[in-house]
Scaffold this motif. Structure first.
Motif, PDB file in Angstrom:
ATOM      1  N   LEU A  19     -68.023 -54.295  39.363  1.00 56.84           N
ATOM      2  CA  LEU A  19     -66.597 -54.506  39.616  1.00 56.84           C
ATOM      3  C   LEU A  19     -66.230 -55.974  39.441  1.00 56.84           C
ATOM      4  N   SER A  20     -67.102 -56.870  39.875  1.00 59.28           N
ATOM      5  CA  SER A  20     -66.854 -58.311  39.720  1.00 59.28           C
ATOM      6  C   SER A  20     -66.777 -58.704  38.251  1.00 59.28           C
ATOM      7  N   LEU A  21     -67.655 -58.116  37.427  1.00 65.16           N
ATOM      8  CA  LEU A  21     -67.627 -58.411  35.987  1.00 65.16           C
ATOM      9  C   LEU A  21     -66.360 -57.881  35.335  1.00 65.16           C
ATOM     10  N   ILE A  22     -65.908 -56.716  35.768  1.00 60.38           N
ATOM     11  CA  ILE A  22     -64.670 -56.145  35.230  1.00 60.38           C
ATOM     12  C   ILE A  22     -63.474 -57.031  35.598  1.00 60.38           C
ATOM     13  N   LEU A  23     -63.428 -57.489  36.848  1.00 62.88           N
ATOM     14  CA  LEU A  23     -62.344 -58.370  37.284  1.00 62.88           C
ATOM     15  C   LEU A  23     -62.385 -59.705  36.538  1.00 62.88           C
ATOM     16  N   LEU A  24     -63.605 -60.222  36.322  1.00 58.20           N
ATOM     17  CA  LEU A  24     -63.750 -61.476  35.575  1.00 58.20           C
ATOM     18  C   LEU A  24     -63.193 -61.333  34.163  1.00 58.20           C
ATOM     19  N   LEU A  25     -63.526 -60.200  33.520  1.00 54.31           N
ATOM     20  CA  LEU A  25     -63.011 -59.940  32.179  1.00 54.31           C
ATOM     21  C   LEU A  25     -61.488 -59.875  32.185  1.00 54.31           C
ATOM     22  N   TYR A  26     -60.927 -59.250  33.204  1.00 54.28           N
ATOM     23  CA  TYR A  26     -59.471 -59.128  33.292  1.00 54.28           C
ATOM     24  C   TYR A  26     -58.816 -60.505  33.415  1.00 54.28           C
ATOM     25  N   PHE A  27     -59.333 -61.342  34.279  1.00 55.55           N
ATOM     26  CA  PHE A  27     -58.723 -62.646  34.507  1.00 55.55           C
ATOM     27  C   PHE A  27     -58.904 -63.598  33.316  1.00 55.55           C
ATOM     28  N   LEU A  28     -59.930 -63.336  32.498  1.00 55.77           N
ATOM     29  CA  LEU A  28     -60.167 -64.180  31.325  1.00 55.77           C
ATOM     30  C   LEU A  28     -59.646 -63.546  30.034  1.00 55.77           C
ATOM     31  N   ARG A  29     -58.926 -62.449  30.159  1.00 64.14           N
ATOM     32  CA  ARG A  29     -58.566 -61.627  28.989  1.00 64.14           C
ATOM     33  C   ARG A  29     -57.734 -62.371  27.951  1.00 64.14           C
ATOM     34  N   ASN A  30     -56.939 -63.357  28.374  1.00 63.11           N
ATOM     35  CA  ASN A  30     -56.064 -64.058  27.438  1.00 63.11           C
ATOM     36  C   ASN A  30     -56.657 -65.366  26.927  1.00 63.11           C
ATOM     37  N   GLY A  41     -71.277 -60.841  24.114  1.00 65.09           N
ATOM     38  CA  GLY A  41     -72.068 -60.709  25.338  1.00 65.09           C
ATOM     39  C   GLY A  41     -72.232 -59.261  25.739  1.00 65.09           C
ATOM     40  N   ILE A  42     -71.127 -58.509  25.673  1.00 65.39           N
ATOM     41  CA  ILE A  42     -71.179 -57.078  25.996  1.00 65.39           C
ATOM     42  C   ILE A  42     -72.020 -56.332  24.965  1.00 65.39           C
ATOM     43  N   PHE A  43     -71.831 -56.674  23.680  1.00 65.37           N
ATOM     44  CA  PHE A  43     -72.636 -56.045  22.627  1.00 65.37           C
ATOM     45  C   PHE A  43     -74.125 -56.296  22.862  1.00 65.37           C
ATOM     46  N   GLY A  44     -74.471 -57.527  23.221  1.00 69.85           N
ATOM     47  CA  GLY A  44     -75.872 -57.869  23.488  1.00 69.85           C
ATOM     48  C   GLY A  44     -76.436 -57.077  24.654  1.00 69.85           C
ATOM     49  N   ALA A  45     -75.635 -56.874  25.687  1.00 66.92           N
ATOM     50  CA  ALA A  45     -76.092 -56.102  26.848  1.00 66.92           C
ATOM     51  C   ALA A  45     -76.346 -54.643  26.458  1.00 66.92           C
ATOM     52  N   LEU A  46     -75.463 -54.082  25.637  1.00 62.52           N
ATOM     53  CA  LEU A  46     -75.643 -52.697  25.172  1.00 62.52           C
ATOM     54  C   LEU A  46     -76.902 -52.572  24.325  1.00 62.52           C
ATOM     55  N   LEU A  47     -77.058 -53.485  23.364  1.00 66.05           N
ATOM     56  CA  LEU A  47     -78.205 -53.439  22.463  1.00 66.05           C
ATOM     57  C   LEU A  47     -79.509 -53.649  23.211  1.00 66.05           C
ATOM     58  N   MET A  48     -79.532 -54.638  24.112  1.00 66.22           N
ATOM     59  CA  MET A  48     -80.751 -54.930  24.852  1.00 66.22           C
ATOM     60  C   MET A  48     -81.139 -53.784  25.775  1.00 66.22           C
ATOM     61  N   HIS A 124     -81.728 -51.064  34.183  1.00 64.62           N
ATOM     62  CA  HIS A 124     -81.229 -50.548  32.913  1.00 64.62           C
ATOM     63  C   HIS A 124     -80.040 -49.628  33.108  1.00 64.62           C
ATOM     64  N   PHE A 125     -80.126 -48.722  34.076  1.00 65.59           N
ATOM     65  CA  PHE A 125     -79.084 -47.732  34.305  1.00 65.59           C
ATOM     66  C   PHE A 125     -77.743 -48.401  34.571  1.00 65.59           C
ATOM     67  N   PHE A 126     -77.730 -49.335  35.494  1.00 68.21           N
ATOM     68  CA  PHE A 126     -76.464 -49.978  35.855  1.00 68.21           C
ATOM     69  C   PHE A 126     -76.010 -50.974  34.786  1.00 68.21           C
ATOM     70  N   MET A 127     -76.960 -51.593  34.115  1.00 70.84           N
ATOM     71  CA  MET A 127     -76.612 -52.513  33.027  1.00 70.84           C
ATOM     72  C   MET A 127     -75.935 -51.763  31.885  1.00 70.84           C
ATOM     73  N   ALA A 128     -76.507 -50.658  31.451  1.00 71.82           N
ATOM     74  CA  ALA A 128     -75.983 -49.905  30.303  1.00 71.82           C
ATOM     75  C   ALA A 128     -74.614 -49.302  30.611  1.00 71.82           C
ATOM     76  N   HIS A 129     -74.477 -48.652  31.761  1.00 69.21           N
ATOM     77  CA  HIS A 129     -73.220 -47.982  32.079  1.00 69.21           C
ATOM     78  C   HIS A 129     -72.102 -48.979  32.383  1.00 69.21           C
ATOM     79  N   THR A 130     -72.445 -50.082  33.019  1.00 69.84           N
ATOM     80  CA  THR A 130     -71.432 -51.119  33.255  1.00 69.84           C
ATOM     81  C   THR A 130     -70.978 -51.733  31.939  1.00 69.84           C
ATOM     82  N   ALA A 131     -71.911 -51.944  31.002  1.00 70.48           N
ATOM     83  CA  ALA A 131     -71.564 -52.518  29.698  1.00 70.48           C
ATOM     84  C   ALA A 131     -70.654 -51.580  28.907  1.00 70.48           C
ATOM     85  N   ILE A 132     -70.840 -50.271  29.036  1.00 73.54           N
ATOM     86  CA  ILE A 132     -69.953 -49.308  28.377  1.00 73.54           C
ATOM     87  C   ILE A 132     -68.527 -49.480  28.889  1.00 73.54           C
TER      88      ILE A 132
END
Length: 234
Positions: A19-30, A41-48, A124-132
């Protein structure tokens, strides 16, 4: 550790980090840097996460054609998310918004996981699903992609095509990807949806309801945003 992790301390902490990462993305969106660092960064997390998972399967001798191919819905969504981040294709985003966001949210809130932190599978589980989820919100907030009612129809049609392919793969491999061959062995919501194969039809109705839940807030938020812009001009 065997057993459910639902609402354990490690589960709640993992959800709060996501949730913190999602909020961070929102506040930095512009910010312009979000388009570069956020995207790759998100692509790297998915691939890794996917490479790491398959390495673990191979090194632990757990790889099995009927179990470990990437044909569960979240695995398919993960690959679609990587393609989406590379190409920025609108149609891929429209499909992933419903399939990826719906599947990943359900997985994070009710994890079917029997390894606690700090085991690899937990991370892995939380990393992959959060990155999606992050990849979907990246396209929505940073790239300003739009979702319409037609997007929901496209996603539903895409799901039928994917299910048809996976049904064939199950027949060839003896697997049970997307639970299209039989019910999961552990207790799940599918147990409430009737016997095989009728629970598959029941799942279709569940999917339609879930898609509507994901779609309904968007036109409301869009209308509010346009009203705020109009007020700002007056």
């Amino acid at each position: 550790m065997e057993g459910t992790l639902l609402l354990s301390s490690s589960h709640i902490i993992a959800l709060l980090i996501g949730l913190s990462l999602i909020l961070l993305l929102y506040f930095l969106r512009n910010r312009e840097k979000a388009k570069v660092y956020g995207r790759w960064g998100i692509f790297g997390a998915l691939l890794m996460s996917e490479a790491w998972l398959n390495y673990w399967y191979l090194t632990t001798d757990m790889w099995d054609i009927g179990y470990t191919l990437p044909f569960q819905l979240c695995s398919i969504s993960l690959y679609l998310c990587m393609w989406m981040l590379i190409t920025k294709q609108s149609w891929t985003f429209e499909v992933v918004y419903f399939l990826g966001l719906g599947g990943a949210l359900q997985a994070l809130l009710t994890p079917e996981l029997f390894y606690d932190f700090p085991h690899f599978r937990f991370i892995h589980f939380f990393m992959a699903h959060t990155a999606i989820i992050l990849s979907v919100f990246y396209m929505l907030w940073v790239e300003k992609k739009a979702i319409t009612f037609k997007s929901m129809v496209k996603a539903f049609v895409a799901l039928q095509l994917i299910a048809g392919l996976v049904f064939f793969i199950n027949a060839v491999t003896g697997g049970n990807y997307m639970f299209l061959a039989r019910k999961p062995s552990n207790a799940s919501i599918i147990d409430l949806l009737g016997p095989y194969p009728w629970y598959i039809l029941s799942l279709e109705f569940v999917v339609i309801i879930m898609f509507f839940i994901l779609y309904v807030p968007l036109p409301i938020l869009k209308k509010k945003a346009s009203q705020n812009i109009d007020l700002g001009k007056t």
